[in-house]
Design an enzyme around this catalytic site. Sequence first.
Site, PDB file in Angstrom:
ATOM      1  N   CYS B 165      45.348  45.129  39.650  1.00  0.00           N
ATOM      2  CA  CYS B 165      44.790  44.486  38.449  1.00  0.00           C
ATOM      3  C   CYS B 165      44.043  45.459  37.554  1.00  0.00           C
ATOM      4  O   CYS B 165      43.578  45.075  36.478  1.00  0.00           O
ATOM      5  CB  CYS B 165      43.858  43.358  38.868  1.00  0.00           C
ATOM      6  SG  CYS B 165      44.565  42.373  40.176  1.00  0.00           S
ATOM      7  N   HIS B 297      36.327  41.247  33.829  1.00  0.00           N
ATOM      8  CA  HIS B 297      37.520  41.091  34.657  1.00  0.00           C
ATOM      9  C   HIS B 297      37.720  39.585  34.861  1.00  0.00           C
ATOM     10  O   HIS B 297      38.835  39.096  34.742  1.00  0.00           O
ATOM     11  CB  HIS B 297      37.366  41.849  35.977  1.00  0.00           C
ATOM     12  CG  HIS B 297      38.647  41.921  36.734  1.00  0.00           C
ATOM     13  ND1 HIS B 297      39.806  42.403  36.177  1.00  0.00           N
ATOM     14  CD2 HIS B 297      38.981  41.529  37.996  1.00  0.00           C
ATOM     15  CE1 HIS B 297      40.788  42.321  37.062  1.00  0.00           C
ATOM     16  NE2 HIS B 297      40.321  41.796  38.163  1.00  0.00           N
ATOM     17  N   LYS B 329      41.029  35.816  30.317  1.00  0.00           N
ATOM     18  CA  LYS B 329      42.051  35.352  31.270  1.00  0.00           C
ATOM     19  C   LYS B 329      42.148  33.836  31.264  1.00  0.00           C
ATOM     20  O   LYS B 329      43.156  33.265  31.656  1.00  0.00           O
ATOM     21  CB  LYS B 329      41.735  35.841  32.689  1.00  0.00           C
ATOM     22  CG  LYS B 329      41.988  37.328  32.897  1.00  0.00           C
ATOM     23  CD  LYS B 329      41.858  37.707  34.363  1.00  0.00           C
ATOM     24  CE  LYS B 329      42.147  39.187  34.592  1.00  0.00           C
ATOM     25  NZ  LYS B 329      41.060  40.075  34.162  1.00  0.00           N
ATOM     26  N   HIS B 334      46.050  35.897  34.124  1.00  0.00           N
ATOM     27  CA  HIS B 334      45.835  37.214  34.708  1.00  0.00           C
ATOM     28  C   HIS B 334      47.164  37.960  34.711  1.00  0.00           C
ATOM     29  O   HIS B 334      48.064  37.617  35.469  1.00  0.00           O
ATOM     30  CB  HIS B 334      45.293  37.051  36.131  1.00  0.00           C
ATOM     31  CG  HIS B 334      44.778  38.330  36.735  1.00  0.00           C
ATOM     32  ND1 HIS B 334      45.178  39.571  36.299  1.00  0.00           N
ATOM     33  CD2 HIS B 334      43.900  38.536  37.742  1.00  0.00           C
ATOM     34  CE1 HIS B 334      44.566  40.502  37.024  1.00  0.00           C
ATOM     35  NE2 HIS B 334      43.786  39.905  37.897  1.00  0.00           N
ATOM     36  N   PHE B 393      42.316  44.544  43.313  1.00  0.00           N
ATOM     37  CA  PHE B 393      42.537  44.484  44.752  1.00  0.00           C
ATOM     38  C   PHE B 393      42.690  45.923  45.237  1.00  0.00           C
ATOM     39  O   PHE B 393      43.266  46.770  44.542  1.00  0.00           O
ATOM     40  CB  PHE B 393      43.834  43.727  45.065  1.00  0.00           C
ATOM     41  CG  PHE B 393      43.650  42.241  45.193  1.00  0.00           C
ATOM     42  CD1 PHE B 393      42.403  41.647  45.102  1.00  0.00           C
ATOM     43  CD2 PHE B 393      44.751  41.429  45.432  1.00  0.00           C
ATOM     44  CE1 PHE B 393      42.241  40.273  45.232  1.00  0.00           C
ATOM     45  CE2 PHE B 393      44.601  40.052  45.562  1.00  0.00           C
ATOM     46  CZ  PHE B 393      43.354  39.476  45.464  1.00  0.00           C
TER      47      PHE B 393
END
Lengths: 86, 405
Positions: B165, B297, B329, B334, B393
């Site tokens: 991401c 984020h 988002k 996303h 991640f």
Amino acid sequence: MNVKDKVIGIIAEQAVLDPSDVTLDSTLEDLGIDSLGLVESIFAIEEAFDIQVPFNANAPQESDFDISSVAKIVEGVERLVAEQKV
Amino acid sequence: MREMKRVVITGAGTVNALGRNVPDTLEAMREGRCGIGELDIPDIDRLSVKIGAQVKGFTAENHFNRQQMSLYDRFTQFTLLSAREAIAQSGLEFAGELAARSGVVLGNSGGGMTTLDENYRSVYEEGKNRVHPFVVPKLMNNAAASHVSMEFNLKGPAFTVASACASSNHAMAQAFQMVHGGMAPVMVTGGSESMLCFGGVKAWEGLRVMSKDACRPFSANRNGMVQGEGAGVFVFEDYDHARARGAEILAEVAGFAMSSDASDIVMPSKQGAARAIAGALADARIDRSEVQYINAHGTGTAANDKTECAAVADVFGPYADSLMISSTKSMHGHLIGGTGAVELLACIMALRDGIVAPTIGYEEPDPECALDVVPNQAREAKVSVALSNAFAFGGLNAVLALRKV
């Protein structure tokens, strides 16, 4: 449709030409088909005739499938269709 | 020591669920429109997650010829359309020395997931023993970068960055560094993703972090992320080069930082995020009191949002309450490896147009996310410095700092 017309149809589509412009003595180079176009044509031939074409792009001349002209390709497909008929 | 170059953005392009170009996307962000809806993909009845921010009604054949179609996965298609928009806006034509030194660095995580999915389907489900010869060049995740380099004659550094991401932010950081250090006068950068196919969504379902109804970042009733697809592409250019040719400058990329949590493969760390945010400020020589906007984020998962807010509170201390932080988002979903690129558009809008995109879907305050998250409605504000966060991640973080020019 016979093998010849079907093969010419596939090659013509790849070359973005009318089938009448693809003659038996044409080479793939004459028709503007590059190496990617060649593997795509072989894929389309395998799909259309349900055969396996023994062709290795690393060593085309050693493959048991002559691609030096449209006529040779047609001959090769006719042979493979006969050999691989179940 | 070599003189460091200032880096500016002179072109932007995008395709995403909110719009097929930058103006449409920014309009949707201003209006707080939601691009999330029911997924239109095969075998949806076998998925438990049935929503996503899909690019709908998109006819690739209108943009690409037959030969291109056989080589371009959806992620490459989105990238090329975005690159066309960005490079057209920049007014650049790549030839000679400029072409030889300019390049393209793009972020991507899953590669041609749709191509992979379709071909697995044909060999496993349909039992076919033959696949199209271009499966590999179509699915490799550097395909988009390569096709951009071919279409625009970019002959300098070209590669793809994969950090889940954070891929786009890492890619743009690389591009920034190359222009900043004088390696390239112009870098085309950003990223893309398209994994809204049965196998892609099924894999994400397994993690149980996906929402089945909506993406509500920072809201106490948030219940997970919603996946999107698309691309964002930018032209990063040496400021002097841009000025010399009279180019319109959208914003300055002032600095960036990257960090690794080095702790867990999926759980985020406050310290890792905070180090990246503080690092970006230090790199850009920006005081924390100068930041008015952060594009978060903000995935809408329980873990990310509270960790991110805690990191922001740590870094900004007394100034945390006076800055705005929103997660777009909630609108475009996303985009995984492409997400930072689409989100950079919200930063540019804040800096250029003085409009801060909202966090939509916000319903209940969460004491663990007690910041000004610009709930539900866009806001007019003078913004001279904006940050864009990405925390991936794998614990890989990348934060960009942008400044108004």
